[in-house]
Design a protein around this motif. Structure first.
Motif, PDB file in Angstrom:
ATOM      1  N   ALA A  28      17.021  47.257  31.648  1.00 37.04           N
ATOM      2  CA  ALA A  28      17.569  46.064  31.023  1.00 37.04           C
ATOM      3  C   ALA A  28      18.886  46.415  30.358  1.00 37.04           C
ATOM      4  O   ALA A  28      19.133  47.570  30.023  1.00 37.04           O
ATOM      5  CB  ALA A  28      16.593  45.511  29.988  1.00 37.04           C
ATOM      6  N   THR A  44      25.432  50.896  34.649  1.00 37.92           N
ATOM      7  CA  THR A  44      24.412  51.667  33.936  1.00 37.92           C
ATOM      8  C   THR A  44      23.386  52.239  34.905  1.00 37.92           C
ATOM      9  O   THR A  44      23.028  53.404  34.827  1.00 37.92           O
ATOM     10  CB  THR A  44      23.695  50.779  32.893  1.00 37.92           C
ATOM     11  OG1 THR A  44      24.685  50.227  32.014  1.00 37.92           O
ATOM     12  CG2 THR A  44      22.710  51.598  32.066  1.00 37.92           C
ATOM     13  N   TYR A  45      22.920  51.407  35.825  1.00 39.88           N
ATOM     14  CA  TYR A  45      21.856  51.862  36.735  1.00 39.88           C
ATOM     15  C   TYR A  45      22.461  52.264  38.075  1.00 39.88           C
ATOM     16  O   TYR A  45      22.240  51.635  39.096  1.00 39.88           O
ATOM     17  CB  TYR A  45      20.774  50.781  36.856  1.00 39.88           C
ATOM     18  CG  TYR A  45      20.095  50.566  35.528  1.00 39.88           C
ATOM     19  CD1 TYR A  45      19.164  51.492  35.066  1.00 39.88           C
ATOM     20  CD2 TYR A  45      20.451  49.519  34.693  1.00 39.88           C
ATOM     21  CE1 TYR A  45      18.575  51.347  33.816  1.00 39.88           C
ATOM     22  CE2 TYR A  45      19.868  49.364  33.441  1.00 39.88           C
ATOM     23  CZ  TYR A  45      18.937  50.280  33.021  1.00 39.88           C
ATOM     24  OH  TYR A  45      18.375  50.152  31.781  1.00 39.88           O
ATOM     25  N   GLU A  47      22.008  55.210  39.535  1.00 37.70           N
ATOM     26  CA  GLU A  47      21.360  56.438  39.980  1.00 37.70           C
ATOM     27  C   GLU A  47      21.026  56.439  41.467  1.00 37.70           C
ATOM     28  O   GLU A  47      20.655  57.457  42.020  1.00 37.70           O
ATOM     29  CB  GLU A  47      20.098  56.706  39.161  1.00 37.70           C
ATOM     30  CG  GLU A  47      18.970  55.689  39.320  1.00 37.70           C
ATOM     31  CD  GLU A  47      19.058  54.550  38.297  1.00 37.70           C
ATOM     32  OE1 GLU A  47      20.174  54.222  37.859  1.00 37.70           O
ATOM     33  OE2 GLU A  47      18.001  53.996  37.940  1.00 37.70           O
TER      34      GLU A  47
ATOM     35  N   GLN B  74      30.156  59.378  31.873  1.00 40.79           N
ATOM     36  CA  GLN B  74      29.716  57.996  32.090  1.00 40.79           C
ATOM     37  C   GLN B  74      28.191  57.899  32.091  1.00 40.79           C
ATOM     38  O   GLN B  74      27.621  56.951  31.539  1.00 40.79           O
ATOM     39  CB  GLN B  74      30.285  57.464  33.397  1.00 40.79           C
ATOM     40  CG  GLN B  74      30.304  55.940  33.400  1.00 40.79           C
ATOM     41  CD  GLN B  74      30.297  55.369  34.794  1.00 40.79           C
ATOM     42  OE1 GLN B  74      30.887  55.943  35.712  1.00 40.79           O
ATOM     43  NE2 GLN B  74      29.643  54.245  34.959  1.00 40.79           N
ATOM     44  N   ASP B  75      27.531  58.894  32.711  1.00 37.72           N
ATOM     45  CA  ASP B  75      26.055  58.929  32.663  1.00 37.72           C
ATOM     46  C   ASP B  75      25.570  58.931  31.221  1.00 37.72           C
ATOM     47  O   ASP B  75      24.636  58.216  30.856  1.00 37.72           O
ATOM     48  CB  ASP B  75      25.515  60.220  33.314  1.00 37.72           C
ATOM     49  CG  ASP B  75      25.616  60.194  34.839  1.00 37.72           C
ATOM     50  OD1 ASP B  75      25.887  59.130  35.402  1.00 37.72           O
ATOM     51  OD2 ASP B  75      25.405  61.264  35.447  1.00 37.72           O
ATOM     52  N   GLY B  78      25.666  55.701  29.578  1.00 34.21           N
ATOM     53  CA  GLY B  78      24.576  54.879  30.106  1.00 34.21           C
ATOM     54  C   GLY B  78      23.250  55.235  29.453  1.00 34.21           C
ATOM     55  O   GLY B  78      22.465  54.362  29.087  1.00 34.21           O
ATOM     56  N   ASN B  81      23.112  53.848  26.007  1.00 34.48           N
ATOM     57  CA  ASN B  81      22.902  52.414  26.120  1.00 34.48           C
ATOM     58  C   ASN B  81      21.424  52.091  26.326  1.00 34.48           C
ATOM     59  O   ASN B  81      20.882  51.151  25.740  1.00 34.48           O
ATOM     60  CB  ASN B  81      23.739  51.906  27.306  1.00 34.48           C
ATOM     61  CG  ASN B  81      23.927  50.414  27.271  1.00 34.48           C
ATOM     62  OD1 ASN B  81      23.766  49.787  26.224  1.00 34.48           O
ATOM     63  ND2 ASN B  81      24.249  49.833  28.407  1.00 34.48           N
ATOM     64  N   ILE B  82      20.753  52.879  27.149  1.00 31.97           N
ATOM     65  CA  ILE B  82      19.334  52.643  27.446  1.00 31.97           C
ATOM     66  C   ILE B  82      18.474  52.856  26.195  1.00 31.97           C
ATOM     67  O   ILE B  82      17.596  52.051  25.883  1.00 31.97           O
ATOM     68  CB  ILE B  82      18.885  53.562  28.613  1.00 31.97           C
ATOM     69  CG1 ILE B  82      19.485  53.035  29.924  1.00 31.97           C
ATOM     70  CG2 ILE B  82      17.371  53.629  28.703  1.00 31.97           C
ATOM     71  CD1 ILE B  82      19.335  53.970  31.100  1.00 31.97           C
ATOM     72  N   LYS B 155      15.257  57.539  35.375  1.00 36.66           N
ATOM     73  CA  LYS B 155      16.679  57.613  35.710  1.00 36.66           C
ATOM     74  C   LYS B 155      17.382  58.711  34.925  1.00 36.66           C
ATOM     75  O   LYS B 155      18.173  59.475  35.467  1.00 36.66           O
ATOM     76  CB  LYS B 155      17.334  56.256  35.416  1.00 36.66           C
ATOM     77  CG  LYS B 155      18.839  56.296  35.397  1.00 36.66           C
ATOM     78  CD  LYS B 155      19.401  55.181  34.524  1.00 36.66           C
ATOM     79  CE  LYS B 155      20.874  55.398  34.251  1.00 36.66           C
ATOM     80  NZ  LYS B 155      21.726  55.206  35.427  1.00 36.66           N
ATOM     81  N   GLU B 159      19.483  62.178  36.318  1.00 37.21           N
ATOM     82  CA  GLU B 159      20.903  62.452  36.084  1.00 37.21           C
ATOM     83  C   GLU B 159      21.107  63.714  35.259  1.00 37.21           C
ATOM     84  O   GLU B 159      22.068  64.456  35.468  1.00 37.21           O
ATOM     85  CB  GLU B 159      21.557  61.230  35.433  1.00 37.21           C
ATOM     86  CG  GLU B 159      21.647  60.092  36.441  1.00 37.21           C
ATOM     87  CD  GLU B 159      22.141  58.782  35.869  1.00 37.21           C
ATOM     88  OE1 GLU B 159      22.504  57.911  36.673  1.00 37.21           O
ATOM     89  OE2 GLU B 159      22.152  58.607  34.631  1.00 37.21           O
TER      90      GLU B 159
END
Ligand SMILES: [Fe+2]
Ligand SMILES: [Fe+2]
Lengths: 82, 314
Positions: A28, A44-45, A47, B74-75, B78, B81-82, B155, B159
């Motif tokens: 999300a 973001t996703y 992967e 960038q990962d 992310g 953010n998660i 995820k 990464e």
């Protein structure tokens, strides 16, 4: 759907890697409008190389078999920061 | 540690029997607070790794290496953010997380308050700190009782393994690239290895019992996690001919530190004072004081937001 910048909404992200796959819930993101939600989700996703990715606002989900479905739950209180 | 209620103990039993917590409705207040703290540490560590890595990425030897370093950065954003997104579901305000805390209130480890000044330091950070991240988050992934976090970490784990590989491949490469590269690599290892040892916090004999373990927000103790990290990092350094103050016990495979952990650190010189053993109270003082890059890193990830707000208000 408005493209305003006023209110952040939570968007659920679904994706599949191959045409024959089911859409799966991958996470999300929070965004002020649908266009940015698409960008944030894609960034973001990242992967996998997705065949398809879609987003939908969490508050658009309808609970079917139980009142307290995870997607429809609101936090109990505001600003519970420690 | 907070006082546990009967509901807390009931929940602790349930999660140890395999129950997954899916939303706030399943939580007790103590569970929720412990989870919030854990997610703040996780998110802040991911967030601050970005400016730290960026500082060193400017020293990337080629355009291609700059691209791979930028992909890692960038990962990390992310990943932050998660973690912060999960916090919002617990009622924690995102704006508060990012913009209303003082830099010293961020919860990332002391190691990410230090300047990363060249390519060798970046790849050792990938080899040591991303390894620490995998060790900690891999344990959370396997053991956490919070379902949304367990799923989100699929995820992140994927990464992080890429970041680790980046670090280890480059450490190998620098270790075989002539005396100048080797020296830079060893210099980086010298101050960054003990930083990694400290990453895992207080030893178990000082702090054995934790709320995180009781609620199954993680599975391994600090010392078990530290030992897992050491058993990956020390053999790698041995193989590359890099000196670290630790040795592998041939029989048990356990790694033993060869210095009096914990010791004092001089952040200006980037040197550990190995003949100055200190107490854990003193370590906490140093952590609380924060390192030299604390403010700059925190401000660098939020500077542009304020600039844009000013522009919009003008
Ligand atoms: Fe990360
Ligand atoms: Fe990483």
């Amino acid at each position: 759907m408005s493209d305003g910048f006023d209110v952040d909404r939570i968007y659920e992200v679904f994706a599949r890697q191959k045409r024959e796959d089911r859409l799966e819930h991958v996470g999300a993101i929070t965004a002020p409008n649908a266009s940015l939600a698409r960008v944030y989700a894609w960034q973001t996703y990242d992967e996998a190389t997705w065949f398809e990715m879609v987003v939908a606002p969490r508050d658009s989900f309808e609970a079917v078999n139980r009142e307290e479905a995870p997607f429809t739950l609101e936090p109990r209180e505001e600003g519970a920061a420690t | 540690m907070p006082e546990m209620t009967a509901e807390d103990r009931e929940l602790q039993e349930k999660v140890h029997d395999g129950f997954l917590v899916e939303s706030e409705a399943d939580m007790t207040e103590n569970y929720k607070q412990a989870l919030i703290t854990q997610l703040l540490v996780q998110g802040d560590t991911e967030l601050i790794s970005a400016p730290a890595y960026f500082m060193a990425a400017r020293d990337a030897p080629t355009t291609n290496t700059m691209v791979s370093a930028t992909a890692i950065i960038q990962d990390e954003l992310g990943h932050a953010n998660i973690a912060y997104r999960l916090l919002e579901d617990l009622g924690v305000d995102r704006h508060w997380i990012l913009y209303e805390r003082e830099p010293h209130e961020f919860k990332h480890p002391y190691g990410f308050d230090q300047p990363l000044e060249n390519w060798a330091e970046l790849v050792v950070a990938n080899g040591f700190y991303d390894r620490a991240g995998i060790t900690l988050l891999g344990d959370v992934h396997r053991n956490t009782s919070y379902g949304p976090l367990k799923r989100a970490l699929v995820k992140v784990d994927l990464e992080e393994n890429f970041h680790l590989r980046h670090g280890e491949v480059w450490m190998k490469r620098l270790s075989t690239s002539g005396p100048e590269a080797r020296e830079k690599l060893q210099d980086a290892v010298d101050w960054m290895f003990p930083m990694g040892v400290e990453w895992f916090g207080m030893p178990d004999d000082k702090k054995r019992h934790t709320t995180q373990l009781d609620f199954k927000l993680k599975g391994m103790s600090n010392d078990e996690l530290r030992q897992t990290w050491l058993q990956a990092v020390v053999p790698l350094c041995d193989e590359l001919g890099l000196d670290v103050p630790a040795r592998v016990d041939e029989e048990s495979g356990e790694v033993e530190l060869t210095y009096d952990f914990p010791v004092q650190y001089d952040p200006e010189e980037k040197k550990w004072l190995f003949d100055e053993p200190i107490s854990w109270d003193e370590v906490w003082d140093r952590w609380r004081e924060r390192g030299p890059m604390n403010e700059e890193y925190v401000n660098s990830v939020r500077r542009s937001r304020f600039e844009i707000e000013e522009m919009l208000a003008a």
